[in-house]
Every structure is written in C-alpha cells, then in structure tokens.
Design a protein around this motif. Structure first.
Motif, PDB file in Angstrom:
ATOM      1  N   SER A 289      10.564  12.368  35.117  1.00  0.00           N
ATOM      2  CA  SER A 289       9.388  11.634  35.579  1.00  0.00           C
ATOM      3  C   SER A 289       8.621  10.976  34.444  1.00  0.00           C
ATOM      4  O   SER A 289       7.719  10.172  34.680  1.00  0.00           O
ATOM      5  N   ASP A 290       8.975  11.314  33.186  1.00  0.00           N
ATOM      6  CA  ASP A 290       8.284  10.739  32.040  1.00  0.00           C
ATOM      7  C   ASP A 290       9.263  10.648  30.869  1.00  0.00           C
ATOM      8  O   ASP A 290      10.427  11.042  30.980  1.00  0.00           O
ATOM      9  N   LEU A 291       8.801  10.147  29.740  1.00  0.00           N
ATOM     10  CA  LEU A 291       9.644   9.994  28.562  1.00  0.00           C
ATOM     11  C   LEU A 291      10.224  11.340  28.139  1.00  0.00           C
ATOM     12  O   LEU A 291       9.537  12.359  28.153  1.00  0.00           O
ATOM     13  N   VAL A 292      11.496  11.332  27.731  1.00  0.00           N
ATOM     14  CA  VAL A 292      12.162  12.542  27.263  1.00  0.00           C
ATOM     15  C   VAL A 292      12.213  12.479  25.739  1.00  0.00           C
ATOM     16  O   VAL A 292      12.621  11.466  25.160  1.00  0.00           O
ATOM     17  N   THR A 293      11.803  13.553  25.095  1.00  0.00           N
ATOM     18  CA  THR A 293      11.669  13.538  23.636  1.00  0.00           C
ATOM     19  C   THR A 293      12.697  14.392  22.897  1.00  0.00           C
ATOM     20  O   THR A 293      12.940  14.152  21.711  1.00  0.00           O
ATOM     21  N   ALA A 294      13.290  15.386  23.546  1.00  0.00           N
ATOM     22  CA  ALA A 294      14.207  16.286  22.842  1.00  0.00           C
ATOM     23  C   ALA A 294      15.162  16.945  23.822  1.00  0.00           C
ATOM     24  O   ALA A 294      14.868  17.083  25.015  1.00  0.00           O
ATOM     25  N   VAL A 295      16.330  17.367  23.305  1.00  0.00           N
ATOM     26  CA  VAL A 295      17.347  17.994  24.151  1.00  0.00           C
ATOM     27  C   VAL A 295      18.170  18.960  23.311  1.00  0.00           C
ATOM     28  O   VAL A 295      18.324  18.774  22.095  1.00  0.00           O
ATOM     29  N   ALA A 296      18.692  20.020  23.944  1.00  0.00           N
ATOM     30  CA  ALA A 296      19.545  20.991  23.251  1.00  0.00           C
ATOM     31  C   ALA A 296      20.487  21.638  24.246  1.00  0.00           C
ATOM     32  O   ALA A 296      20.059  22.079  25.324  1.00  0.00           O
ATOM     33  N   PHE A 297      21.786  21.687  23.899  1.00  0.00           N
ATOM     34  CA  PHE A 297      22.754  22.441  24.683  1.00  0.00           C
ATOM     35  C   PHE A 297      22.499  23.941  24.528  1.00  0.00           C
ATOM     36  O   PHE A 297      21.994  24.395  23.489  1.00  0.00           O
ATOM     37  N   HIS A 298      22.868  24.703  25.566  1.00  0.00           N
ATOM     38  CA  HIS A 298      22.921  26.153  25.414  1.00  0.00           C
ATOM     39  C   HIS A 298      23.924  26.474  24.305  1.00  0.00           C
ATOM     40  O   HIS A 298      24.992  25.856  24.232  1.00  0.00           O
ATOM     41  N   PRO A 299      23.622  27.407  23.403  1.00  0.00           N
ATOM     42  CA  PRO A 299      24.502  27.646  22.251  1.00  0.00           C
ATOM     43  C   PRO A 299      25.890  28.169  22.589  1.00  0.00           C
ATOM     44  O   PRO A 299      26.808  28.023  21.782  1.00  0.00           O
ATOM     45  N   SER A 300      26.078  28.783  23.777  1.00  0.00           N
ATOM     46  CA  SER A 300      27.392  29.344  24.098  1.00  0.00           C
ATOM     47  C   SER A 300      27.914  28.934  25.475  1.00  0.00           C
ATOM     48  O   SER A 300      28.999  29.347  25.862  1.00  0.00           O
ATOM     49  N   ASP A 301      27.182  28.123  26.199  1.00  0.00           N
ATOM     50  CA  ASP A 301      27.599  27.733  27.552  1.00  0.00           C
ATOM     51  C   ASP A 301      27.233  26.267  27.784  1.00  0.00           C
ATOM     52  O   ASP A 301      26.067  25.926  27.984  1.00  0.00           O
ATOM     53  N   ASP A 302      28.254  25.404  27.741  1.00  0.00           N
ATOM     54  CA  ASP A 302      28.029  23.966  27.856  1.00  0.00           C
ATOM     55  C   ASP A 302      27.493  23.539  29.215  1.00  0.00           C
ATOM     56  O   ASP A 302      27.106  22.382  29.384  1.00  0.00           O
ATOM     57  N   ARG A 303      27.455  24.437  30.171  1.00  0.00           N
ATOM     58  CA  ARG A 303      26.982  24.057  31.508  1.00  0.00           C
ATOM     59  C   ARG A 303      25.459  23.930  31.570  1.00  0.00           C
ATOM     60  O   ARG A 303      24.929  23.391  32.540  1.00  0.00           O
ATOM     61  N   TYR A 304      24.771  24.403  30.546  1.00  0.00           N
ATOM     62  CA  TYR A 304      23.306  24.397  30.552  1.00  0.00           C
ATOM     63  C   TYR A 304      22.769  23.598  29.365  1.00  0.00           C
ATOM     64  O   TYR A 304      23.352  23.600  28.274  1.00  0.00           O
TER      65      TYR A 304
ATOM     66  N   VAL B 233      18.599  22.219  27.752  1.00  0.00           N
ATOM     67  CA  VAL B 233      17.152  22.169  27.889  1.00  0.00           C
ATOM     68  C   VAL B 233      16.665  20.793  27.464  1.00  0.00           C
ATOM     69  O   VAL B 233      17.123  20.242  26.456  1.00  0.00           O
ATOM     70  N   SER B 234      15.737  20.234  28.228  1.00  0.00           N
ATOM     71  CA  SER B 234      15.115  18.962  27.864  1.00  0.00           C
ATOM     72  C   SER B 234      13.599  19.140  27.808  1.00  0.00           C
ATOM     73  O   SER B 234      13.019  19.935  28.549  1.00  0.00           O
ATOM     74  N   ALA B 235      12.963  18.378  26.912  1.00  0.00           N
ATOM     75  CA  ALA B 235      11.506  18.363  26.800  1.00  0.00           C
ATOM     76  C   ALA B 235      11.020  16.959  27.125  1.00  0.00           C
ATOM     77  O   ALA B 235      11.564  15.973  26.627  1.00  0.00           O
TER      78      ALA B 235
END
Length: 224
Positions: free
Chosen positions: A168-183, A185-187
């Motif tokens: 719904s707004d600008l996305v500033t950062a992202v990170a894969f789960h360290p051991s499971d590519d299915r997840y 996190v976005s900020a």
C-alpha cells in the motif's frame, strides 16, 4: 575482507569499473551467497547480475538446465517453493564460500579484472527506482521499489518476473528467511513489517514498527 572484526583499509586501489548503460544512480549492490555473482540496481529500475571472471559458463549451464524443467507456467513457479526445494542449500554455496572470496582477493591484488565486463543477466519490470535487493541460497532474487512492489526473480528466467507482491506504500527493504526460501520479510513506509509466504502469495504475519527503523536494512534479518 575475509577476517571478522574491524579493519583498516589502507592502500586501496581501483581495480575495475563496470558500465551497464544504466541511467542515474546505483542504490544497492548485493553479492550472492556463493560469492560468484552480484546484483546491482538503482534509478533506471533494472537489475543487473554480474559474474566473476571464469564462472560465466558455469552459470550458463545452470540457467539452461533449470529453465528446461522449471517455471513453465504459474503453477510451476510456485511449486518450486515446496519444502524440499525451499529449505535446501545449494552444495555450491557453503563449502566453497571462503575459497571464492580468497580467490577474488588474490586476483584483485594482481590488478586483473575481477568481473565480466558485461552483465550476465538483466531483469526488467519495476516502474521506479529499486531501493534494495536480496539473494536466496538457491539463486532467487527479491527486489523492492518506489513503485510499491516486491518482485521475485530467478537466474534461470532472465525475462520473467516470477511473482509481484504489491504493497500500500513505498517498500524500503527486504530479506529472505535465512534457511527457507518460501518466506521473506518486507518493510514499507506504512510502518509495517510483513512476513510473506511465497507459495500462497500472501502475508502470514504483519507487525507495526517505528518509522525511524524503515531505512535500517540490516536489522531485518534479526526479525527472522
């Protein structure tokens, strides 16, 4: 570069400049886990993937092998995130990571070009500046942009965005789960952290955060 802890970078020397025809600033650069690829992105809305000299044929063979039987349609794109694949770690990454970095450093000391002079891959799809990128251990890439989206890519599919996750707004950062590519996190600038489950293309968990943390990328991994 390999040793842990603070260090003094004395006698730095320019070894190589890379030009990809991009317009404007480069906002982010990230190495893959294996250390043989890195991705650059920024103001021109494209992602450029570069290879270490001498490794391009390896990744061409990998790309051709995977593209022949993965991602043929929408269901294939999501099925690759089964537990067996999403949680795997490519044998190429962990065992050879240190030796790869050592090789790069040694080449750098001899002032030889470290990277191929042209991009190995170019990903297009974002409509505005790209602010952050993240590699998974299985050569997936996530990119976030001022166009309010997170996009998913894979090196075997240079012309295809595997999935687009809208915010719904600008996305500033992202990170894969360290051991499971299915997840991942976005900020976002709406002051929310979102934990996404890729196979279902939806948010599993969200949490409110302080606006002052939105541009501090490194702490995203701590959330995972």
């Amino acid at each position: 570069i390999i040793q842990k802890g603070p260090g003094n970078f004395l006698g730095l020397t320019l070894v190589q400049q890379l030009h990809c025809g991009s317009v404007g600033a480069v906002w982010c650069i990230k190495f893959s886990h294996c250390g043989r690829l890195f991705c650059s992105a920024g103001q021109d809305s494209n992602l450029y993937v570069w290879t270490v000299n001498g490794r391009e044929n390896f990744f061409i063979k990998m790309r051709n092998k995977l593209s022949n039987h993965l991602f043929n349609d929408e269901s294939d794109r999501m099925s690759c995130f089964s537990s067996s694949y999403g949680q795997s770690v490519h044998p190429f990454t962990a065992s050879r990571y240190s030796s790869t970095l050592a090789g790069i450093v040694n080449v750098g000391l001899d002032l030889a070009p470290i990277f191929c002079s042209k991009p190995f891959l170019t990903f297009s799809g974002h409509e505005m500046d790209i602010l952050d990128i993240c590699w998974s251990r299985n050569y997936f890439l996530l990119s976030v942009s001022l166009d309010k989206t997170v996009r998913l890519w894979h090196i075997s599919q240079p012309s295809t965005c595997l999935c687009c996750f809208r915010h719904s707004d600008l996305v500033t950062a992202v990170a894969f789960h360290p051991s499971d590519d299915r997840y991942f996190v976005s900020a976002s600038m709406d002051c929310k952290l979102r934990l996404w489950y890729i196979p279902h293309k939806r948010v599993s968990v969200s949490n409110e955060i302080d606006s002052s943390d939105l541009l501090q990328y490194d702490w995203l991994k701590n959330y995972l």
